[in-house]
Design a protein around this motif. Structure first.
Motif, short mmCIF file in Angstrom:
data_model
loop_
_atom_site.label_atom_id
_atom_site.label_comp_id
_atom_site.label_asym_id
_atom_site.label_seq_id
_atom_site.Cartn_x
_atom_site.Cartn_y
_atom_site.Cartn_z
N MET A 33 0.84 -1.18 0.00
CA MET A 33 0.00 0.00 0.00
C MET A 33 0.88 1.24 0.00
N PRO A 34 0.58 2.25 -0.81
CA PRO A 34 1.43 3.43 -0.86
C PRO A 34 1.36 4.20 0.44
N PRO A 35 2.41 4.89 0.79
CA PRO A 35 2.42 5.64 2.05
C PRO A 35 1.38 6.75 2.05
N ASN A 36 0.87 7.02 3.22
CA ASN A 36 0.00 8.16 3.43
C ASN A 36 0.76 9.43 3.04
N LEU A 37 0.13 10.30 2.28
CA LEU A 37 0.80 11.52 1.86
C LEU A 37 1.22 12.39 3.04
N ARG A 38 0.46 12.35 4.11
CA ARG A 38 0.83 13.13 5.30
C ARG A 38 2.06 12.53 5.98
N HIS A 39 2.23 11.23 5.86
CA HIS A 39 3.43 10.61 6.40
C HIS A 39 4.65 11.07 5.60
N ILE A 40 4.48 11.17 4.29
CA ILE A 40 5.57 11.65 3.44
C ILE A 40 5.95 13.08 3.82
N ARG A 41 4.94 13.91 4.07
CA ARG A 41 5.23 15.30 4.47
C ARG A 41 5.90 15.35 5.84
N LEU A 42 5.56 14.39 6.70
CA LEU A 42 6.22 14.31 8.00
C LEU A 42 7.70 14.02 7.83
N LEU A 43 8.04 13.11 6.92
CA LEU A 43 9.45 12.79 6.67
C LEU A 43 10.20 14.02 6.18
N ILE A 44 9.58 14.78 5.28
CA ILE A 44 10.21 16.00 4.77
C ILE A 44 10.44 16.98 5.91
N ALA A 45 9.42 17.11 6.78
CA ALA A 45 9.55 18.03 7.92
C ALA A 45 10.67 17.58 8.86
N CYS A 46 10.83 16.28 9.05
CA CYS A 46 11.92 15.77 9.89
C CYS A 46 13.27 16.14 9.29
N ALA A 47 13.38 16.02 7.97
CA ALA A 47 14.64 16.36 7.30
C ALA A 47 14.93 17.85 7.41
N ASP A 48 13.89 18.66 7.32
CA ASP A 48 14.07 20.11 7.37
C ASP A 48 14.40 20.61 8.78
N GLY A 50 15.21 18.60 11.58
CA GLY A 50 16.17 17.82 12.34
C GLY A 50 15.64 17.32 13.66
N SER A 51 14.32 17.32 13.79
CA SER A 51 13.71 16.90 15.06
C SER A 51 12.33 16.34 14.79
N LEU A 52 12.04 15.16 15.33
CA LEU A 52 10.72 14.57 15.16
C LEU A 52 9.68 15.39 15.91
N THR A 53 10.04 15.89 17.09
CA THR A 53 9.10 16.70 17.86
C THR A 53 8.72 17.96 17.11
N ALA A 54 9.72 18.66 16.56
CA ALA A 54 9.44 19.88 15.81
C ALA A 54 8.65 19.58 14.55
N ALA A 55 8.95 18.46 13.89
CA ALA A 55 8.23 18.08 12.68
C ALA A 55 6.77 17.79 13.01
N ALA A 56 6.55 17.09 14.13
CA ALA A 56 5.18 16.78 14.54
C ALA A 56 4.41 18.06 14.84
N ALA A 57 5.05 18.98 15.53
CA ALA A 57 4.39 20.25 15.86
C ALA A 57 4.02 21.03 14.61
N SER A 58 4.88 20.99 13.58
CA SER A 58 4.61 21.74 12.36
C SER A 58 3.41 21.19 11.61
N LEU A 59 3.12 19.89 11.82
CA LEU A 59 1.97 19.28 11.17
C LEU A 59 0.76 19.20 12.09
N GLY A 60 0.92 19.65 13.31
CA GLY A 60 -0.21 19.66 14.23
C GLY A 60 -0.58 18.30 14.77
N VAL A 61 0.41 17.42 14.96
CA VAL A 61 0.13 16.10 15.51
C VAL A 61 1.03 15.88 16.72
N THR A 62 0.70 14.86 17.50
CA THR A 62 1.50 14.57 18.69
C THR A 62 2.77 13.85 18.29
N GLN A 63 3.76 13.93 19.19
CA GLN A 63 5.04 13.25 18.92
C GLN A 63 4.86 11.73 18.83
#
Length: 424
Positions: A33-48, A50-63
C-alpha cells in the motif's frame, strides 16, 4: 485481496468505500500500500527541522503519533529512513526525501497559483485516490475506462474525482454523464497529479537500485521511424544486462504520446524530431540523421529502372504517413513535382500495415533504410533509384525538462545514445 481504507493516524480523511488492494494501482512500487501523503510530508519536515518533535508540531500532531507514522513509513519502504540518534537521513532516506519533495511540488503545481493561500489545507486532504482518479480519467477519457484501469467501481472513481474537486475548491470537469470531460483546470491538475504518481514509482525503483536490484521500469513512447530498429535494440541490450527490469513500449500518434510524456505516463519519446515543441516543459535531444527513400516490393515494376523520374512515380499508388509528420511533409514536397495528382491510396503510421501492402501490391512508400533493414536483407523490399532532395531528417529523444531519471532510466538513455552514434 480486498481491503477497506481507514483513516490514517495523523489525519487522512476516512472513506467508507471498500476498494481493491492498492497493489494493483501501484504495481510499479512493489509495496502492499502506498504511504499516506501526510506521512511523506512528516518525513520531509523531519529532514528540514532535524527533530521529530518539531516536525510533529509543524503538522499539528502529537510526537507519539508522528513516531508511529515514521515507523509505518519505513515499513512500507522496506528500509530505515532516519537514524534515530541525531535524526540523520540514511542513504535511502535521502532518496525518499528528494523524491518526496518533487512529488509534493507537483501536487502544489496541480493546484495552481490562484490557490496558494489554500495549499496547506488542500495538501492535508488530498490522497492517492484523488490523484489517481483525476489522472487516470485524463489518460482514458471516461470514468468507466478509468475504473477498469484501476480495478475499481465506476462510482468509487467518480466519487474520488469529485472529492478532489471539492477539496481544491474548483471545478475540474465539464458536462455530465457520458459527455463529461476535463476542463482546462482539470487537464492542468491531471498532468501534475500524473507526474506525482510517477515520481513515487521512481522513488521505489531508486531505493531498490541502491540495494543493487535493477527491477524498475522504463516506459518508452515510440514513433514510426524507431519502432523496428532503434528502441528494440536498446531494450534488448538492457534486458540482457538487467533480466528483472521492465520495459513498457507504447505506440501512438505524436500528439497522444506527447500528452503521455507530459503526464508522466511515459518517460521518453523517441522518433522524428519536430521543428517546434508545443510545450516549454519539454526538450529534444538529437540522436542521428536519416534520409527517406522510395521503397517498393522486390519485384516492383520500377525496381529494374535506372534514373526513375517523378512522372514514373506518379503512375503508382502511394502509402503516405499521417498528416503533420515529417515524412508526410517530405512526400508533399515530392508530390508537388508530379504532373498529375498523387494517388494517396493509404494513410497510416503502422509499419506492419505498410509492409503488408507493399508486399502484395504495386504501392510505393517513403521509408528510411533503418526501417526496412530486415525486409531488404530477406529480399522482400527494395529501394528504387530515385533521390529525394531535402529529405534529411533527425531522430531524437523528447524528455521532460524537470525529469529526474532513475539509474535504469539513465542507462537506457546512455545505450540509446550509444546505438544512435553507430547509426549516424
Amino acid at each position: 485481496m480486498r481491503i477497506t481504507e481507514k483513516a490514517m493516524d495523523i489525519g487522512e480523511p476516512s472513506r467508507a468505500e471498500t476498494i481493491r488492494s492498492e497493489t494493483d494501482a501501484f504495481a510499479d512500487s512493489r509495496t502492499s500500500m502506498p504511504p499516506n501523503l501526510r506521512h511523506i510530508r512528516l518525513l520531509i519536515a523531519c529532514a528540514d527541522k532535524g527533530s521529530l518533535t518539531a516536525a510533529a508540531a509543524s503538522l499539528g500532531v502529537t510526537q507519539p503519533a508522528a513516531s508511529q507514522a515514521l515507523k509505518r513509513l519505513e515499513s512500507q519502504f522496506g528500509t530505515v529512513l532516519i537514524e534515530r540518534d541525531g535524526m540523520r537521513l540514511t542513504a535511502a532516506g535521502d532518496i525518499v526525501v528528494r523524491r518526496s519533495r518533487r512529488l509534493c511540488d507537483f501536487i502544489r503545481r496541480a493546484c495552481g497559483q490562484g490557490l496558494k493561500s489554500e495549499l496547506p489545507r488542500i495538501e492535508a486532504r488530498l490522497t492517492w485516490s484523488h490523484l489517481r482518479a483525476v489522472s487516470t480519467f485524463a489518460e482514458n477519457g471516461s470514468f468507466s475506462a478509468a475504473a477498469r484501469m484501476l480495478g475499481q467501481s465506476e462510482p468509487a472513481v467518480q466519487g474520488a474525482a469529485r472529492q478532489a474537486e471539492a477539496i481544491m475548491g474548483m471545478p475540474l470537469f465539464d458536462g455530465a454523464g457520458r459527455a463529461i470531460s476535463l476542463n482546462s483546470r482539470g487537464l492542468w491538475a491531471a498532468r501534475w497529479f500524473g507526474l506525482a504518481l510517477a515520481e513515487f514509482g521512481n522513488g521505489m525503483d531508486e531505493i531498490a537500485e541502491a540495494r543493487g536490484e535493477y527491477a524498475g521500469r522504463v516506459s518508452i513512447g515510440t514513433l514510426p521511424l524507431t519502432r523496428t530498429f532503434l528502441v528494440p535494440d536498446v531494450v534488448a541490450t538492457l534486458a540482457r544486462r538487467h533480466p528483472q527490469a521492465r520495459f513498457e513500449v507504447t505506440e501512438g500518434s505524436y500528439e497522444a504520446l506527447l500528452a503521455d510524456l507530459e503526464r508522466g505516463r511515459i518517460d521518453i519519446l523517441v522518433g522524428a524530431m519536430r521543428a517546434d515543441l508545443p510545450s516549454k516543459t519539454l526538450q529534444q535531444e538529437r540522436l542521428f540523421d536519416f534520409e527517406l527513400r522510395v521503397v517498393g516490393r522486390a519485384d516492383h515494376p520500377l525496381v529494374t529502372n535506372d534514373g526513375i523520374t517523378t512522372s514514373d512515380l506518379a503512375k503508382f499508388p502511394w502509402i503516405v504517413a499521417r498528416r503533420g509528420t515529417p515524412s508526410r511533409e517530405t512526400f508533399r514536397t515530392m508530390a508537388a513535382s508530379f504532373q498529375s495528382p498523387a494517388l494517396e491510396s493509404v494513410e497510416t503510421g503502422s509499419l506492419n500495415v505498410i509492409r503488408g501492402i507493399l508486399l502484395k501490391s504495386d504501392h510505393l512508400a517513403l521509408l528510411s533504410l533503418h526501417q526496412i533493414r530486415y525486409e531488404m536483407e530477406a529480399g522482400f523490399l527494395a529501394v528504387l533509384d530515385h533521390e529525394l532532395p531535402h529529405s534529411r531528417r533527425s531522430v531524437g529523444a523528447t524528455l521532460r525538462r524537470h525529469w529526474l531519471p532513475t539509474a535504469l532510466q539513465s542507462e537506457f538513455l546512455d545505450v540509446l545514445r550509444e546505438i544512435s552514434r553507430d547509426l549516424s
